[in-house]
Design a protein around this motif. Structure first.
Motif, PDB file in Angstrom:
ATOM      1  N   VAL A  71       0.858  -1.178   0.000  1.00 25.94           N
ATOM      2  CA  VAL A  71       0.000   0.000   0.000  1.00 25.94           C
ATOM      3  C   VAL A  71       0.899   1.236   0.000  1.00 25.94           C
ATOM      4  CG1 VAL A  71      -2.003  -1.037   1.023  1.00 25.94           C
ATOM      5  CG2 VAL A  71      -0.228  -0.202   2.532  1.00 25.94           C
ATOM      6  N   TRP A 116      -5.376   1.106   4.933  1.00 23.20           N
ATOM      7  CA  TRP A 116      -4.180   1.753   4.405  1.00 23.20           C
ATOM      8  C   TRP A 116      -3.216   2.202   5.501  1.00 23.20           C
ATOM      9  CZ3 TRP A 116      -4.562   0.066  -0.127  1.00 23.20           C
ATOM     10  CH2 TRP A 116      -5.770   0.060  -0.809  1.00 23.20           C
ATOM     11  N   TYR A 128      -2.504   0.641  -7.518  1.00 23.49           N
ATOM     12  CA  TYR A 128      -2.880   1.356  -6.306  1.00 23.49           C
ATOM     13  C   TYR A 128      -2.544   2.843  -6.409  1.00 23.49           C
ATOM     14  CZ  TYR A 128      -3.439  -3.009  -3.651  1.00 23.49           C
ATOM     15  OH  TYR A 128      -3.850  -4.229  -3.199  1.00 23.49           O
ATOM     16  N   SER A 129      -3.259   3.641  -5.677  1.00 20.78           N
ATOM     17  CA  SER A 129      -2.991   5.048  -5.380  1.00 20.78           C
ATOM     18  C   SER A 129      -2.411   5.828  -6.562  1.00 20.78           C
ATOM     19  CB  SER A 129      -2.123   5.173  -4.125  1.00 20.78           C
ATOM     20  OG  SER A 129      -0.880   4.568  -4.264  1.00 20.78           O
ATOM     21  N   LYS A 157      -7.762   3.285  -3.957  1.00 16.71           N
ATOM     22  CA  LYS A 157      -7.061   3.866  -2.803  1.00 16.71           C
ATOM     23  C   LYS A 157      -7.048   5.379  -2.964  1.00 16.71           C
ATOM     24  CE  LYS A 157      -2.766   3.728  -0.156  1.00 16.71           C
ATOM     25  NZ  LYS A 157      -2.418   5.154  -0.173  1.00 16.71           N
TER      26      LYS A 157
END
Length: 392
Positions: free
Chosen positions: A13, A75, A287-288, A313
């Motif tokens: 993460v 997270w 992710y992100s 995310k």
């Protein structure tokens, strides 16, 4: 449903935040005038009255992890002092080790090798994807567990580690010399139709430098369009993401944020941009920063998105260093796309959804599937060529 391919590290993460904050933290305090907390009281009680053995560090690590878990935020995470150096190395895209990625599913009896870095000590020693590591320096990985196995594998540069793997029912033992591993963040290759394929592994340290270098290389070779592959990309630093987007996109907002105190932030692009058509490949393990990269490309009508829906995310974390050397990555704010859209729990739905089976997903993650056998790459290539008449 999430595929099992995961980078096994605290950066699964990985932070999209601009940087990590390192601050000393005081002991948890209670509400009474003495400042004496329930945790301190319990710890003292165990140490003074418990008939068995106790370890203060183990207790405090367990309590800290439980406190972070109690937030219900997937997270936020706790890092022990023992594991912090490994975490910092990962974020720097440089570490001392043997150059493999390992993972353990619930049904696995041992720790499986999911990726072997090209040119790494592990590759030179003969280690392969899908080998199962059963012993490190004679110690059972089943008893060690994932974290202690990683700590056993890593060590001082130039020293050796004995790895025993299970391959097709046969045990193989190899001596592997540890050395400094510099993660290659971005790679590029030219596909048919003069379309460049640029794979970005993460948005951590050196991402912008290596990605822009790959872009320039493709352009110098005559690329007429670019496909960016951010599948299995766990995210990274906001500043690295913004530098890449600024290089690609015209003047305007790139990234919006609101922190825990309600403070708003805005990162923008200047007038310079790369006038080429783009496509972005994503999957469940984008992710992100990887998701916000795809969102910005699409919101600027600079390209389209192909693959599978991303994870969603939308929070960013700061890393706070505690007094004993441990740390906590705490969600402290929300990020938004250029158009002000939150991706939290929503993610990016591709313009063209192209599902893949489990074996294909593993091959993509391991980097062993040739681009021209990758159905998601082929779909992006087909569309970008046809929509821009690149076959003429």
């Amino acid at each position: 449903m999430k595929k099992f391919v995961r980078v096994i590290s605290y950066v699964l993460v990985a932070l999209v935040a601009a940087g990590a904050g390192f601050f000393g933290a005081a002991r948890v305090r209670g509400n009474d005038s003495t400042g004496y907390s329930k945790l301190q009281e319990l710890e003292d009680l165990i140490e003074s009255r418990f008939i068995g053995e106790s370890d203060r560090t183990v207790m405090e690590d367990a309590a800290a992890e439980a406190m972070v878990d109690s937030l219900g935020d997937r997270w936020s995470y706790y890092i022990t002092a023992e594991d912090y150096a490994s975490y910092a190395e990962q974020m720097a895209n440089e570490y001392v080790g043997i150059g493999v990625t390992i993972q353990k599913k619930d049904e696995d009896v041992a720790i499986r090798v999911t990726k072997v870095n090209p040119g790494s000590p592990a590759e030179e020693a003969g280690m392969q994807v899908n080998d199962y590591i059963i012993r490190v320096n004679g110690l059972s990985t089943e008893e060690l567990g994932m974290d202690k196995t990683k700590n056993q594998v890593r060590g001082q540069e130039g020293t050796q580690v004995e790895i025993t793997v299970l391959r097709d029912g046969e045990e193989l033992t190899m001596m592997v010399t540890r050395r400094k591993i510099k993660t290659v963040v971005a790679t590029a290759q030219m596909l048919e139709g003069q379309v460049g394929l640029i794979t970005i592994a993460n948005f951590d340290t050196r991402c912008a430098e290596e990605t822009i270098s790959c872009i320039d290389d493709m352009v110098s070779q005559g690329a007429k369009a670019l496909i960016f592959d951010v599948r299995n990309n766990p995210g990274g630093y906001k500043d690295e993401l913004v530098k890449v987007l600024d290089y690609l996109l015209p003047e305007g907002p790139l990234f919006r944020s609101v922190d825990y105190a309600g403070r708003e932030g805005l990162d923008s692009s200047d007038a310079g941009f790369l006038d080429l058509p783009f496509a972005v490949l994503v999957n469940e393990d984008s992710y992100s920063a990887a998701e916000f990269f795809a969102a910005a490309i699409r919101e600027y009508d600079a390209g389209f998105v192909v693959g599978a829906k991303t994870c969603g995310k939308g929070y960013f974390q700061n890393t706070f260093r505690l007094q004993d050397g441990s740390a906590v990555g705490l969600s402290v704010g929300k990020y938004f796309t250029p158009n002000g859209v939150s991706l939290a729990g929503i993610g990016i739905t591709p313009d063209y959804e192209v599902p893949v089976d489990e074996d294909t997903a593993v091959a993509i993650y391991a980097g062993t599937l040739p681009a021209m056998e990758d159905i998601q790459v082929l779909k992006a290539l087909e569309i970008i060529i046809s929509e821009n008449n690149l076959d003429e």
